[in-house]
Scaffold this active site. Structure first.
Site, PDB file in Angstrom:
ATOM      1  N   LYS A 191      96.429  68.893  59.048  1.00 15.39           N
ATOM      2  CA  LYS A 191      95.330  70.555  59.306  1.00 15.39           C
ATOM      3  C   LYS A 191      94.953  70.316  58.085  1.00 15.39           C
ATOM      4  CE  LYS A 191      95.396  74.514  58.587  1.00 15.39           C
ATOM      5  NZ  LYS A 191      94.630  75.400  58.009  1.00 15.39           N
ATOM      6  N   GLU A 396      98.349  83.396  39.119  1.00 15.44           N
ATOM      7  CA  GLU A 396      97.340  82.693  39.250  1.00 15.44           C
ATOM      8  C   GLU A 396      95.962  83.319  39.312  1.00 15.44           C
ATOM      9  OE1 GLU A 396      98.297  79.643  42.535  1.00 15.44           O
ATOM     10  OE2 GLU A 396      98.058  77.821  41.562  1.00 15.44           O
TER      11      GLU A 396
HETATM   12  P1  NAI Z   1      96.709  79.382  51.607  1.00 18.86           P
HETATM   13  O1  NAI Z   1      97.783  79.067  50.999  1.00 18.86           O
HETATM   14  O2  NAI Z   1      96.488  80.043  52.524  1.00 18.86           O
HETATM   15  O3  NAI Z   1      96.010  77.639  52.235  1.00 18.86           O
HETATM   16  C1  NAI Z   1      96.504  76.778  52.141  1.00 18.86           C
HETATM   17  C2  NAI Z   1      96.808  76.208  53.584  1.00 18.86           C
HETATM   18  O4  NAI Z   1      97.723  76.991  53.979  1.00 18.86           O
HETATM   19  C3  NAI Z   1      95.152  76.181  54.363  1.00 18.86           C
HETATM   20  O5  NAI Z   1      95.863  75.256  54.857  1.00 18.86           O
HETATM   21  C4  NAI Z   1      95.325  77.289  55.289  1.00 18.86           C
HETATM   22  O6  NAI Z   1      95.065  77.538  56.232  1.00 18.86           O
HETATM   23  C5  NAI Z   1      96.937  76.846  55.299  1.00 18.86           C
HETATM   24  N1  NAI Z   1      97.814  78.618  56.295  1.00 18.86           N
HETATM   25  C6  NAI Z   1      97.615  79.766  55.815  1.00 18.86           C
HETATM   26  N2  NAI Z   1      98.834  80.551  55.721  1.00 18.86           N
HETATM   27  C7  NAI Z   1      98.999  79.736  56.561  1.00 18.86           C
HETATM   28  C8  NAI Z   1     101.081  80.090  57.585  1.00 18.86           C
HETATM   29  N3  NAI Z   1     100.883  81.178  57.600  1.00 18.86           N
HETATM   30  N4  NAI Z   1     101.217  78.638  58.099  1.00 18.86           N
HETATM   31  C9  NAI Z   1     101.279  77.925  58.266  1.00 18.86           C
HETATM   32  N5  NAI Z   1      99.802  76.881  57.388  1.00 18.86           N
HETATM   33  C10 NAI Z   1      99.084  78.117  56.356  1.00 18.86           C
HETATM   34  O7  NAI Z   1      95.233  79.133  50.119  1.00 18.86           O
HETATM   35  P2  NAI Z   1      94.317  80.279  50.376  1.00 18.86           P
HETATM   36  O8  NAI Z   1      95.174  81.716  51.490  1.00 18.86           O
HETATM   37  O9  NAI Z   1      93.131  79.177  51.122  1.00 18.86           O
HETATM   38  O10 NAI Z   1      94.130  80.195  48.780  1.00 18.86           O
HETATM   39  C11 NAI Z   1      94.599  81.530  48.156  1.00 18.86           C
HETATM   40  C12 NAI Z   1      95.311  81.707  46.818  1.00 18.86           C
HETATM   41  O11 NAI Z   1      96.518  80.673  46.911  1.00 18.86           O
HETATM   42  C13 NAI Z   1      94.452  80.512  46.275  1.00 18.86           C
HETATM   43  O12 NAI Z   1      93.624  81.910  45.103  1.00 18.86           O
HETATM   44  C14 NAI Z   1      95.411  80.560  45.320  1.00 18.86           C
HETATM   45  O13 NAI Z   1      95.807  81.054  44.368  1.00 18.86           O
HETATM   46  C15 NAI Z   1      96.296  80.010  45.516  1.00 18.86           C
HETATM   47  N6  NAI Z   1      95.647  78.066  46.251  1.00 18.86           N
HETATM   48  C16 NAI Z   1      96.624  77.742  45.176  1.00 18.86           C
HETATM   49  C17 NAI Z   1      97.071  76.482  45.870  1.00 18.86           C
HETATM   50  C18 NAI Z   1      97.436  74.892  44.739  1.00 18.86           C
HETATM   51  O14 NAI Z   1      97.546  73.859  45.348  1.00 18.86           O
HETATM   52  N7  NAI Z   1      98.243  75.740  44.193  1.00 18.86           N
HETATM   53  C19 NAI Z   1      95.826  75.768  47.315  1.00 18.86           C
HETATM   54  C20 NAI Z   1      94.795  77.092  47.948  1.00 18.86           C
HETATM   55  C21 NAI Z   1      95.399  78.150  47.490  1.00 18.86           C
END
Ligand code: NAI
Ligand code: MG
Length: 790
Positions: A191, A396
């Site tokens: 996904k 972060e």
């Molecule tokens: P997120 O962690 O919610 O999104 C990453 C992925 O997880 C997306 O594909 C999303 O649809 C999926 N996801 C969300 N909730 C889920 C759940 N309960 N179970 C399974 N999958 C789920 O990140 P988001 O909300 O887009 O960004 C928020 C913050 O997270 C950012 O500001 C940043 O600080 C951090 N982040 C860090 C990343 C990294 O590579 N370290 C990448 C993306 C976000």
């Protein structure tokens, strides 16, 4: 000034736009509406949402919000494809991966433009970094596939892998997930993130075009709920997640007790250390790359500048001057440095964090000049007047915001660098190789870059310590993460332990020849009475009382963890010296074999001699491993080598199996301490006397205080305390399905690495436990990038 010099002073970049036509044409060819790619075919679009261009706000396409039924269909398609795909030879699978790499290269410009449109990243980056690395990843893993049988003999794939990726490197994260999974013979349901699904959909088309067997790769689009449906699906054998630490913890808790494989690549707040003898111009260019690459939306972004006080002022002045030359604007303009952030919600998040920071007293510098008023643009920012506890230092930010602090001494630099709940990456700048290579091992991070930053390569593992997650992607470590030993898949449930019968004789039957012996716990090199003041009986196989041990509680565990933490110098003890101590343990146990054998016999009724033999053999065997299970040197394409250093996890909790009271503990203890971990051991609760006897062996074998701590008591209670303790870095639990689920759930606080037996029959007498299986679990790899060659 002569004319030419004047031109150099006033030279301006004109716009150099990349045309989006072909990307639009591709979107149009799908009527700008997408279903999922399942079982080698496109589904009808369902309930859709818009994927936008964050630089303009324009809608690029409608994509489908995957439902639980969609996930179900994709899992079924993957499951059906598994037997055929995993039965192919590695060479055959390698040819498919090679074809994917070729196709990515053939359509590289389309992929880059589409990525920049959907994500907002500068075309310069998607064209020169993201997409070439995607191709590189598939090539590299085509090679792994081809050599899998030799490189990982007797290993099998997990099966169906559910992969959930973020939006910061959409296609690159897809490659990091799909390439090793397919190479190993797994099938995939991936996904993409809701903001950036388009290149994954174009990738699906590539899979189709090269004739990848249907069902091997399935792409389901959607949001968090769709991700959760994948995580919770019983037909998924392994979950690989990259994203926020917050969601990583939700996934850890949700998958607890399911036996699903799990790798988490999460957030960071990576330190960027600049020492006074650094080449400042290079360090500043590196810093531009560390924090303004991809608008700072990089998990390993060097977002915390730590600069030596003696050069702080000069460094920050020059940094500001450089910041003023960074061009913010249209991502498709080839001479833009900083593009758009991924979505309005992220811009808001960053603005809120900045407001909090300013309210706490932070100073914010932004260069003059405008950024486009439409779209998700932010100027690069430098934050000063902060301390380790400031919001902007601890959180972060995931945007173009650098926080700066200073340090005086190398010790202080290390201490500040490690003062974070994260541990993904770190950068060190110094012209003094001795200093740089002294600092690198002290940094608690999965990747360390010396005089460089943000280097990535498919041959080099990447992944975090602490709350940055666990598991590695890339390199041999990453390949291994998609395989498991064949025998592990065939493990049977352990026979239920016979119920403990009541003691048939009173405690401490007085034996006129001997004095009464009190078995104590062992903490910090001292025998310790239980905090509770209670004892628990140890019964023989016939129900006879053979002795009593202390009833350990939370307080005892806390003391033991503290002792183990303060013995962390063990990790830096030379491998040869650790080996010598393990040999000495073997020798001393061997010397007392009769006594230990009798004790085993009394507790279990089983042949004690054979068990002592094996315990001695394990100590001797892992002594031999101590100086051999070590790292590798990778030769990635850039002018560097990456030293893959094997490091211990740190403080390891070990809850030993109920059976084999001596071997069950020693077989786990030996590899753990051979690799430099310090241990809190909870021995078999039914037959704890073997290990309370063992502390006398520890005492006579020069094991430093605190390296091994033994707490007796109820394993379920003590395991939970260990799992919840933030001072414990890893936890091994040999126990029931229920206790395994309990500790996995309780481990989410600091995301410690867990290994649980889930009620399965791990027979530690088997030689398969005499080597790298356990050594691998006792260690993690840190990749240190070092400049090398011209
Ligand atoms: P997120 O962690 O919610 O999104 C990453 C992925 O997880 C997306 O594909 C999303 O649809 C999926 N996801 C969300 N909730 C889920 C759940 N309960 N179970 C399974 N999958 C789920 O990140 P988001 O909300 O887009 O960004 C928020 C913050 O997270 C950012 O500001 C940043 O600080 C951090 N982040 C860090 C990343 C990294 O590579 N370290 C990448 C993306 C976000
Ligand atoms: Mg988008």
């Amino acid at each position: 000034m002569n004319k030419i010099a004047q031109i150099f002073e006033t030279l301006e970049y004109g716009p150099a736009p990349e045309a989006p036509d072909q990307a639009y044409a591709w979107l149009d060819s799908h009527d700008r509406r997408f279903g999922h790619y399942i079982d080698g075919a496109w589904t009808e679009p369902g309930t859709t949402f818009s994927s936008d261009n964050p630089a303009t706000g324009e809608s690029l396409a409608q994509i489908t919000d995957g439902s639980a039924e969609d996930v179900d269909r994709a899992v079924a398609a993957a499951r059906a494809a598994l037997p055929g795909w995993s039965a192919l030879s590695g060479y055959q699978r390698g040819k498919y991966l090679y074809a994917i790499a070729r196709a990515v290269q053939k359509h590289a410009r389309l992929f880059s433009v589409l990525e920049s449109l959907d994500n907002g990243k500068p075309i310069r980056e998607s064209r020169d970094i993201d997409i070439p690395l995607v191709a590189r990843h598939f090539y590299h893993h085509a090679g792994w596939a081809t050599h899998l049988e030799r490189a990982f003999p007797d290993h099998v794939p997990y099966g169906v892998c559910g992969q959930i990726i973020p939006w910061n490197f959409p296609l690159l994260m897809l490659a990091w997930k799909i390439a090793p999974a397919l190479a190993a013979g797994n099938v995939v349901l991936l996904k993409p993130a809701e903001f950036t699904s388009l290149t994954a959909l174009l990738f699906a088309e590539i899979c189709d075009r090269i004739g990848l067997p249907k069902g091997v790769v399935n792409i389901v689009t959607g949001q968090g709920d769709t991700g959760a449906a994948i995580v919770n699906h019983s037909g998924v054998d392994k979950i690989a997640f990259t994203g926020s630490t917050e969601v990583g913890k939700i996934i850890r808790a949700a998958s607890a007790g399911t036996g699903k494989g799990l790798s988490l690549e999460l957030g960071g707040k990576s330190p960027y250390l600049v020492f006074e003898d650094a080449d400042i111009d290079s360090a500043i260019e590196g810093l531009v790359d560390a924090i303004w690459f991809n608008q700072g939306q990089v998990c390993c972004a060097g977002s915390r500048l730590l600069v030596q006080e003696s050069i702080e002022e000069q460094f920050l002045t020059r940094l500001k001057r450089r910041m003023a030359t960074l061009r913010v604007g249209d991502p498709l303009d080839k001479s833009v440095d900083i593009g758009a952030l991924v979505a309005p919600v992220q811009v808001e998040r960053i603005r809120d964090l900045m407001k909090r920071g300013v309210a706490e007293g932070a100073h914010v510098y932004e260069p003059d000049g405008d950024v486009p008023s439409n779209g998700c643009f932010l100027k690069p920012a430098l934050v000063t007047n902060v301390s380790p506890a400031s919001t902007l230092v601890a959180e972060e930010i995931f945007g173009p915001v650098l926080v700066a602090m200073s340090f005086r001494t190398p010790e202080e630099a290390v201490q500040l660098a490690n003062n974070t709940r994260y541990g993904l990456a770190a950068t060190v700048w110094s012209e003094n190789i001795n200093l740089a290579l002294d600092i690198a091992p002290k940094l608690k991070a999965g990747v360390v870059w010396i005089n460089g930053t943000n280097n990535f390569d498919a041959a080099v593992g990447f992944g975090g310590y602490k709350e940055s997650g666990f598991g590695r992607e890339g390199g041999r470590e990453g390949m291994g993460a998609y395989l498991k030993p064949k025998w592990e898949k065939a493990l049977k449930p352990a026979a239920a332990p016979s119920p403990v019968t009541a003691a048939v004789r009173s405690a401490n039957p007085l034996d006129s020849d001997h004095l009464d012996q009190t078995a104590k716990m062992y903490i910090g090199g001292k025998q310790a009475r239980p905090d509770s003041g209670y004892s628990r009986p140890v019964l023989g196989s016939d129900g006879t009382l053979v002795g009593e041990v202390g009833e350990g509680n939370r307080k005892d565990i806390r003391n033991a963890v503290e002792a183990a933490r303060s013995a962390s110098g063990w990790a830096n003890t030379a491998a040869h010296s650790r080996a010598q101590i393990l040999y000495f343990l073997a020798e001393n146990l061997d010397y007392r074999r009769a006594e230990f054998a009798a004790r085993i016999k009394a507790q279990t009724g089983e042949d004690g001699e054979a068990e002592v033999d094996l315990a001695v053999e394990r100590l001797f065997g892992f002594a031999g491993w101590a100086d051999k299970y070590d790292g590798a040197v990778h030769n990635p394409p850039p002018r560097a080598v990456a030293a893959a250093m094997v490091e211990p996890l740190g403080v390891l909790g070990i809850v030993a199996p109920e059976v084999r009271p001596l071997l069950g503990s020693v077989a786990l203890l030996a590899p753990a301490i051979a690799m430099g971990n310090t241990v809190v051991l909870v021995p078999s609760s039914r037959s704890a006397l073997s290990m309370t006897d063992f502390y006398q062996v520890l005492e006579t074998s020069d094991v430093p205080n605190g390296v091994v701590n033994i707490v007796t008591g109820d394993p379920a209670i003590l395991a939970k305390t260990l799992a919840e303790h933030d001072g414990v870095d890893g936890l091994w639990l040999m126990g029931s399905v229920e206790t395994s689920a309990l500790v996995e759930k309780a481990s989410t606080g600091n995301l410690k690495q867990t290994w649980t037996s889930r009620g399965l029959d791990y027979d530690f007498a088997d030689p398969r436990f005499a080597g790298d299986y356990l050594l691998g679990k006792a260690t993690q790899v840190k990749n240190v990038w070092i400049p090398y060659g011209a």
